[in-house]
Design a protein around this motif. Structure first.
Motif, PDB file in Angstrom:
ATOM      1  N   TRP A 213      -3.892  12.350  -8.295  1.00  0.00           N
ATOM      2  CA  TRP A 213      -4.924  11.516  -8.930  1.00  0.00           C
ATOM      3  C   TRP A 213      -6.229  11.558  -8.133  1.00  0.00           C
ATOM      4  O   TRP A 213      -7.310  11.646  -8.712  1.00  0.00           O
ATOM      5  N   PHE A 214      -6.121  11.494  -6.791  1.00  0.00           N
ATOM      6  CA  PHE A 214      -7.325  11.537  -5.956  1.00  0.00           C
ATOM      7  C   PHE A 214      -7.843  12.966  -5.770  1.00  0.00           C
ATOM      8  O   PHE A 214      -8.961  13.163  -5.315  1.00  0.00           O
TER       9      PHE A 214
ATOM     10  N   TYR B 200       5.920   9.361  -5.739  1.00  0.00           N
ATOM     11  CA  TYR B 200       4.739   8.509  -5.561  1.00  0.00           C
ATOM     12  C   TYR B 200       3.642   9.263  -4.803  1.00  0.00           C
ATOM     13  O   TYR B 200       2.458   9.173  -5.134  1.00  0.00           O
TER      14      TYR B 200
ATOM     15  N   VAL C 243      -0.275   9.985  -6.016  1.00  0.00           N
ATOM     16  CA  VAL C 243      -1.475   9.600  -5.276  1.00  0.00           C
ATOM     17  C   VAL C 243      -2.350  10.824  -4.995  1.00  0.00           C
ATOM     18  O   VAL C 243      -3.567  10.821  -5.244  1.00  0.00           O
ATOM     19  N   ARG C 244      -1.737  11.891  -4.486  1.00  0.00           N
ATOM     20  CA  ARG C 244      -2.521  13.080  -4.119  1.00  0.00           C
ATOM     21  C   ARG C 244      -3.149  13.736  -5.348  1.00  0.00           C
ATOM     22  O   ARG C 244      -4.309  14.153  -5.324  1.00  0.00           O
TER      23      ARG C 244
ATOM     24  N   LEU D  44       0.654   3.098 -10.407  1.00  0.00           N
ATOM     25  CA  LEU D  44       1.156   4.451 -10.191  1.00  0.00           C
ATOM     26  C   LEU D  44       1.617   5.094 -11.497  1.00  0.00           C
ATOM     27  O   LEU D  44       1.405   6.292 -11.736  1.00  0.00           O
TER      28      LEU D  44
ATOM     29  N   GLN E 263       1.224   5.087   0.293  1.00  0.00           N
ATOM     30  CA  GLN E 263       0.420   6.120   0.931  1.00  0.00           C
ATOM     31  C   GLN E 263       0.570   7.481   0.236  1.00  0.00           C
ATOM     32  O   GLN E 263       1.434   7.678  -0.621  1.00  0.00           O
ATOM     33  N   ALA E 264      -0.264   8.419   0.658  1.00  0.00           N
ATOM     34  CA  ALA E 264      -0.287   9.734   0.030  1.00  0.00           C
ATOM     35  C   ALA E 264       0.979  10.536   0.296  1.00  0.00           C
ATOM     36  O   ALA E 264       1.221  11.550  -0.377  1.00  0.00           O
TER      37      ALA E 264
ATOM     38  N   GLY F 251      -5.909   9.171  -0.054  1.00  0.00           N
ATOM     39  CA  GLY F 251      -5.870   8.064  -0.988  1.00  0.00           C
ATOM     40  C   GLY F 251      -4.642   7.182  -0.818  1.00  0.00           C
ATOM     41  O   GLY F 251      -3.714   7.510  -0.075  1.00  0.00           O
ATOM     42  N   GLU F 252      -4.624   6.064  -1.500  1.00  0.00           N
ATOM     43  CA  GLU F 252      -3.494   5.154  -1.532  1.00  0.00           C
ATOM     44  C   GLU F 252      -3.603   4.288  -2.765  1.00  0.00           C
ATOM     45  O   GLU F 252      -4.681   4.165  -3.372  1.00  0.00           O
ATOM     46  N   VAL F 253      -2.511   3.671  -3.125  1.00  0.00           N
ATOM     47  CA  VAL F 253      -2.486   2.739  -4.248  1.00  0.00           C
ATOM     48  C   VAL F 253      -2.047   1.384  -3.727  1.00  0.00           C
ATOM     49  O   VAL F 253      -1.031   1.269  -3.031  1.00  0.00           O
TER      50      VAL F 253
ATOM     51  N   ARG G 246       0.859  -1.193   0.000  1.00  0.00           N
ATOM     52  CA  ARG G 246       0.000   0.000   0.000  1.00  0.00           C
ATOM     53  C   ARG G 246       0.895   1.242   0.000  1.00  0.00           C
ATOM     54  O   ARG G 246       1.583   1.508   0.985  1.00  0.00           O
TER      55      ARG G 246
END
Length: 780
Positions: A593-594, A586, A590-591, A554, A477-478, A599-601, A475
């Motif tokens: 895209w959301f 990364y 994440v930030r 990602l 993280q943001a 969020g997380e991937v 996972r």
């Protein structure tokens, strides 16, 4: 992130990093199962059988139930409606003895009270009336014609490798006719045709003792059963397999059972599969409150031990020392219940004849029920029993043929890629090269004083890794930090740091931003087992796939955010390089895209028997060791002055941890070779405690230790890695026995080689007298 040093190809993998769990353990912050408390928690203690084999005529619990603080006293009849047995191969193990007891120390009743002291006080007030039955206290007695049966009924079983149901040829409840719990065979060629034409035929027998793994932390568990859901915290190496047993007991869906394993205070195989969890679980089910059960050392020894074994080896050689045939018979004393002994004996069959070219082979192994404490997994998993007899047989052949024992091995060891087991994966190691490492170290550091001294070597190869089923989750993280979820268990072997290193390497992030969470069937990814030296190799492969899955997601997200093609995005430390020379981390991906600081991937990695892991075994674990031993002729005491280990691991993810694993395994092997043995006096163990059961101490360690690594990147695991942690144990007893024979001129027929036994060998007296030829001992 660290810079690459000359010759290094990885940023994190291959470095001796500080293990994160060590800080917690040294400072006392680490939480073990015994530290867990639950609101309203009760305490359980176990009433244990005082007979080895007897009918239970009656159990009177009234006096115990009337005692202050006692909430319940539970016996087998209280478990009506449950599947009140467990066992992942043969479900023959009763939670509480029903009808009869099968070994001294078997659980008969559970006392549950407000405090541990109250539960303990009430134990003596449970009155059990027995009707004695004849007992079989050894495999020899159990196999004798007309021997009393430990189990009268058959139980359905599963395949020892895949754990899939198999037909046994007997229906559930059908009467048994013998005490053989499991039989495994392996055969090829024409063994019988070889004996008349061989230049030399060498036979020997060796006894391998009952052992206890002696993890510092005894068995304990905390269970809470509430409204059709069960949660258990336990000292389990395999929480997912324990979950399966518990779900079957209570007829619950797997999703309704959660098993968690915090840090384990050692395992060494003894905490594999289900042990005390059903006792705590039925106590909670019966009382409706959380229940904690903590065993002491004696109770833990009565819970499980290693299979003892009698092994007979017969080998044929031509006049140049080439092996023509080997025939091996293995009889294991597996105690009152099957547990994992069917797989132990099957693995012993595979590992007993050595990593040699054997054109004609016949091996039979039998796991035998007796009225002793149940045997199960132990570090090495059947290899130490077979290797002890097989390697000492090879050494005796070297004497008979007049060939140096290292040269005899050179002529017979398989080469890289050759099959040991027909139709299985070829050997993924260079055994002759490993042998030369041991020979060179022993020769270089041989002492000038050779009086009552000898050096010896031994080797083994184990079909390791268990069945290749693993999953892992990553996972991102943001903020760019990473959580790794794995169902594998950290029990001191260093899996938490190894998995973190693999994730940091694959994702190109700093090690400090990676957190590994393990061993929770309700929250972490599925892991079949933690054993057979499999975690780095197989869980590591699943983790690599999870990282690649996360990176793929990602990368696509970054392309969407930046309005470019994913093909235009290149890897970069902790992120990606974009067209035009910019980079994006990364966390930014994440930030962005959301559209929020959230969020997380998630990346998923799945491993099954296909591709690189299609052929069994997943990898071979090598044991290649040497020892230098000196004997005190007045007392028979052995001092191991030199220890040489070769860790053939393909690639060491954490070299210092691998070396520590090899030293730990070898030290445990020295315990079996020199000191350790559980002894029965009639129905009862004589030494179920740390005072009378002698384990190695710091002063027993060799004065010189040469721990070497062989890194040829020939494994299927990450970066060419293979498992480690058991190989150095497997041949130790054989090497020590050989060194003793070289000194005193007579071959022992059993271990441990206690001072008394060695003294008797020197002086040709006593019950351990052997029939082998004797040459003159080395004079001091």
């Amino acid at each position: 992130m660290p810079d690459l040093e000359p010759g290094q190809t990885h940023l994190h993998a291959g470095r001796s990093v500080l293990r994160p769990d060590l800080i917690e353990k040294v400072t006392g912050a680490a939480q073990y199962c015994v530290d867990i408390r639950r609101s309203g928690m009760l305490h359980a203690k176990i009433v244990r059988s005082r007979r080895a084999h007897a009918r239970i005529a009656s159990i009177d619990t009234s006096a115990a139930r009337a005692m202050s603080g006692v909430v319940a006293v539970i016996v087998a009849s209280d478990l009506a409606g449950l599947f009140a047995r467990f066992g992942h191969i043969v479900p023959d193990h009763e939670i509480l003895a029903s009808g009869k007891v099968r070994y001294y120390g078997e659980p008969v009743a559970i006392v549950v009270a407000d405090t541990e002291a109250a539960a303990s006080d009430a134990l003596d007030y449970v009155d059990v009336d027995y009707e004695d039955l004849p007992a079989v206290m050894s495999a020899e007695e159990a196999l004798a014609p007309g021997a009393p049966l430990v189990h009268e009924e058959q139980h359905r079983r599963v395949d020892v490798d895949s754990l899939s149901p198999v037909e046994t040829g007997a229906d559930q409840g059908e009467l048994r006719t013998s005490n053989v719990a499991h039989e495994a065979t392996l055969e090829w060629g024409d063994v019988d045709s070889v004996w008349p034409v061989a230049a030399a035929v060498v036979e020997n027998r060796m006894h391998y003792p009952m052992l206890y793994a002696y993890a510092m932390e005894p068995y304990n568990a905390v269970a809470s059963f509430d409204e059709g859901r069960l949660e258990v915290d336990s000292t389990a190496q395999h929480p997912f397999m324990v979950r399966d047993d518990l779900a079957r007991i209570f007829s619950l869906p797997l999703a309704a059972v959660t098993v968690r394993a915090p840090y384990l205070g050692g395992g060494y195989g003894s905490k594999s599969y289900t042990k005390v969890e059903p006792l705590a679980a039925v106590a909670s089910w019966r009382t409706g409150r959380p229940v904690k059960l903590v065993l002491d050392v004696e109770e833990s020894i009565y819970t499980t031990r290693a299979d003892s074994a009698e092994v007979h080896v017969r080998s044929a050689f031509d006049d140049q020392g080439h092996i023509l045939a080997r025939e091996i018979d293995i009889v294991m004393d597996s105690g009152a219940y099957a547990d994992n002994s069917p797989l132990v004996v099957a693995k012993s069959v595979n590992r007993s004849f050595g990593p040699y070219r054997v054109p004609n082979l016949r091996v039979r192994g039998r796991s035998v029920y007796t009225n002793t404490s149940p045997a199960s997994s132990y570090r090495g998993f059947g290899a130490p029993q077979g290797v002890l007899a097989g390697e000492t047989n090879l050494e005796q052949a070297a004497d008979r043929l007049g060939i140096d024992s290292a040269e005899l091995r050179r002529r017979n060891l398989v080469r890289p890629g050759e099959e040991i087991l027909h139709g299985k994966r070829g050997i993924d190691a260079d055994l002759p090269a490993d042998l030369e490492m041991v020979v060179g170290a022993l020769r270089e550091h041989a002492p000038e004083d050779q009086s009552w001294f000898a050096s010896a070597m031994a080797c083994s190869a184990s079909d390791a890794g268990a069945f290749p089923v693993s999953t892992a989750t990553v996972r991102v993280q943001a903020d760019g930090s990473v959580i790794v979820l794995s169902g594998s268990t950290e029990m001191g072997q260093g899996s938490r740091s190894a998995l973190a290193q693999i994730a940091a390497e694959e994702l190109r992030v700093e090690l400090r931003v990676v957190t590994v969470r393990q061993s929770d069937t309700g929250a972490t990814a599925y892991e079949r087992t933690t054993g057979a030296s499999r975690t780095t190799t197989l869980t590591g492969l699943a983790l690599q796939r999870a990282c690649q899955d996360a990176l793929s997601k990602l990368r696509s997200m970054a392309a969407e955010v930046k309005g470019c093609s994913a093909d235009e995005i290149a890897p970069s430390p902790a992120g990606f390089a974009l067209p035009g020379g910019d980079t994006i981390s990364y966390g930014e991906v994440v930030r962005s895209w959301f559209g929020a600081a959230a969020g997380e991937v998630t990346g998923i990695g799945l491993l099954r028997r296909e591709g690189a892991t299609a052929k069994m075994p997943p990898f071979w674990e090598i044991g290649m060791i040497g020892v230098g031993c000196r004997i005190d002729p007045a007392t028979g005491a052995i001092a191991v002055e030199q220890l040489v280990t070769v860790g053939d691991v393909g690639f060491a993810i954490n070299p210092q941890a691998v070396e520590a694993q090899d030293l730990g395994a070898a030290t445990q092997g020295l315990g079996c070779a020199l000191f350790e043995e559980l002894l029965y006096d009639g129905p009862q163990l004589m030494n179920p405690n740390i005072v009378d059961y002698r384990v190695p101490r710091m002063r027993d360690l060799p004065g010189r230790i040469d721990a070497m690594l062989a890194e040829r990147r020939d494994g299927v695991g990450p970066y060419g890695a293979k498992g480690s942690g058991e190989g150095a144990l497997n041949p130790i007893a054989a090497a020590v026995a050989t060194a003793v024979a070289r000194v005193v001129g007579r071959w022992p027929d059993r271990v441990p080689l206690t001072p008394e036994r060695v003294w008797r060998l020197i002086n040709e007296t006593g019950p351990d007298d052997t029939t082998g030829d004797r040459s003159s001992p080395r004079e001091g």
